[in-house]
Design a protein around this motif. Sequence first.
Motif, mmCIF file in Angstrom:
data_model
loop_
_atom_site.group_PDB
_atom_site.id
_atom_site.type_symbol
_atom_site.label_atom_id
_atom_site.label_comp_id
_atom_site.label_asym_id
_atom_site.label_seq_id
_atom_site.Cartn_x
_atom_site.Cartn_y
_atom_site.Cartn_z
ATOM 1 N N MET A 42 -5.762 -37.031 7.240
ATOM 2 C CA MET A 42 -5.946 -36.984 8.701
ATOM 3 C C MET A 42 -5.551 -35.603 9.214
ATOM 4 S SD MET A 42 -4.305 -40.518 9.946
ATOM 5 C CE MET A 42 -2.821 -40.156 9.055
ATOM 6 N N GLU A 48 -0.410 -37.398 16.015
ATOM 7 C CA GLU A 48 0.902 -37.413 15.362
ATOM 8 C C GLU A 48 1.913 -36.554 16.121
ATOM 9 O OE1 GLU A 48 1.577 -37.315 11.217
ATOM 10 O OE2 GLU A 48 0.200 -38.973 10.860
ATOM 11 N N TYR A 257 -2.339 -46.291 9.340
ATOM 12 C CA TYR A 257 -3.648 -45.697 9.639
ATOM 13 C C TYR A 257 -4.700 -46.162 8.641
ATOM 14 C CZ TYR A 257 -1.252 -42.339 6.571
ATOM 15 O OH TYR A 257 -0.516 -41.760 5.573
ATOM 16 N N ALA A 270 0.625 -45.536 5.798
ATOM 17 C CA ALA A 270 1.384 -45.243 4.603
ATOM 18 C C ALA A 270 2.814 -45.683 4.863
ATOM 19 C CB ALA A 270 1.369 -43.747 4.311
ATOM 20 N N ARG A 313 6.367 -36.780 0.222
ATOM 21 C CA ARG A 313 6.183 -35.758 1.255
ATOM 22 C C ARG A 313 7.374 -34.788 1.194
ATOM 23 N NH1 ARG A 313 5.781 -40.840 3.739
ATOM 24 N NH2 ARG A 313 3.783 -41.394 4.674
ATOM 25 N N ARG A 339 4.551 -34.437 6.875
ATOM 26 C CA ARG A 339 3.367 -35.268 7.122
ATOM 27 C C ARG A 339 2.118 -34.435 7.391
ATOM 28 N NH1 ARG A 339 5.349 -40.549 8.318
ATOM 29 N NH2 ARG A 339 3.218 -41.167 8.720
HETATM 30 N N1 GLY Z 1 0.234 -37.672 7.694
HETATM 31 C C1 GLY Z 1 0.332 -39.009 7.304
HETATM 32 C C2 GLY Z 1 1.441 -39.339 6.423
HETATM 33 O O1 GLY Z 1 2.194 -38.500 6.009
HETATM 34 O O2 GLY Z 1 1.600 -40.502 6.138
#
Ligand code: GLY
Length: 391
Positions: A42, A48, A257, A270, A313, A339
């Motif tokens: 995304m 966000e 999402y 997620a 992440r 993210r």
């Molecule tokens: N940008 C979406 C996530 O990190 O889940």
Amino acid sequence: MLVLGGGIIGLVTAWRAAGRGLTVALADPAPGGGAARVAAGMLAAVTELHYGEQTLLGLNLASAQRYPRFTEELEEAAGQRIGYRRCGTLAVALDADDRAHLRELHALQTRSGLESQWLTGRECRRLEPMLAPGVRGGLRVDGDHQVDPRRLVSALLAACERAGVAFHRSAAARLTVGGGRATGAELADGTRLSAGQVVLAAGSHSGGLAGVPDEVLPPVRPVKGQVLRLRLPEVPAGSPAFLSRTVRAVVRGGPLYLVPRENGELVVGATSEELGWDTTVTAGGVYELLRDAHELVPGITELPLVETCAGLRPTSPDNAPLLGPTELPGLHLATGHYRNGVLLTPVTGDAMAEALTTGSLPEEARPFSPARFSPAAPGPEPTPAPEEQPV
Ligand code: GLY
């Protein structure tokens, strides 16, 4: 120069640096791996948006604006498509609390000068008929698009190869330092590489590389995300798609999402879990994603579940990346994208190439200097680009 880490951030840094005429080597046991293989892709600068992250918003928007041109250049350089899709996003509310939360987000977006439109539940369902009848309202954000991160990675690998980047398929074991500056790295297979400049772009692993002095070691930690891939039904030409845009919501306090791709994939994500290096796909994680996605789009239970995966992440204390020169001359960072790694790929490549060739970050990237985590030295002097050495 030498890039340590071959995820999207390392690859875009290598490609853009090679494009500026630098001789580039990259070390990674499996280039093209990392968090981007899991990510949904995304490009969600607006949906966000979070309180207190207005500075990051500026960088996110700058990168989102660069995506069309970046896509053209990369597809041309790689001879591959990357699945950039201008589909927009619909963020919806399932109950009164979600609705209040979305209303606040809408107010913040409006104050920040961003385009988003409030829709009633009925208007949301008119746009996306598969949404649950209980949807209470939503935000239509036509500027938040998507790209396919796996195709992006594949194209970056091809572009790097075509640009002459030398790949060393081994992990960095230690940064080497001499005469008060970074001089290269030792790899796990025993190879020693020397370089005038080193970029540490190893995602979540960037915080643990031996040889990096404590005061410049990036404060990044892994935050686990579990993601599902489902297969969308084929629809006859001219019939409406199962979902035509990214649909997202906050369900039980967590962001959820659904990202429909042109190739028939539906990515559902997620989880967000602070579990160190664990990348296990758990029954609980899959259950929660399916339960919440089913509340949002009940028809998903009919779709084949084709893949489950988990990634890490790379997360910094302020959720923003660390970019550019450190206080150790010759050592740069490109990590901590949390993210927003896929979104920030174009602007990161440009910023790092600029820092590597001129010694300073471009204006939009300066707030993301690693110096912000070093109270002893509030503002680093730009490090002049040294003479290139063989790598
Ligand atoms: N940008 C979406 C996530 O990190 O889940």
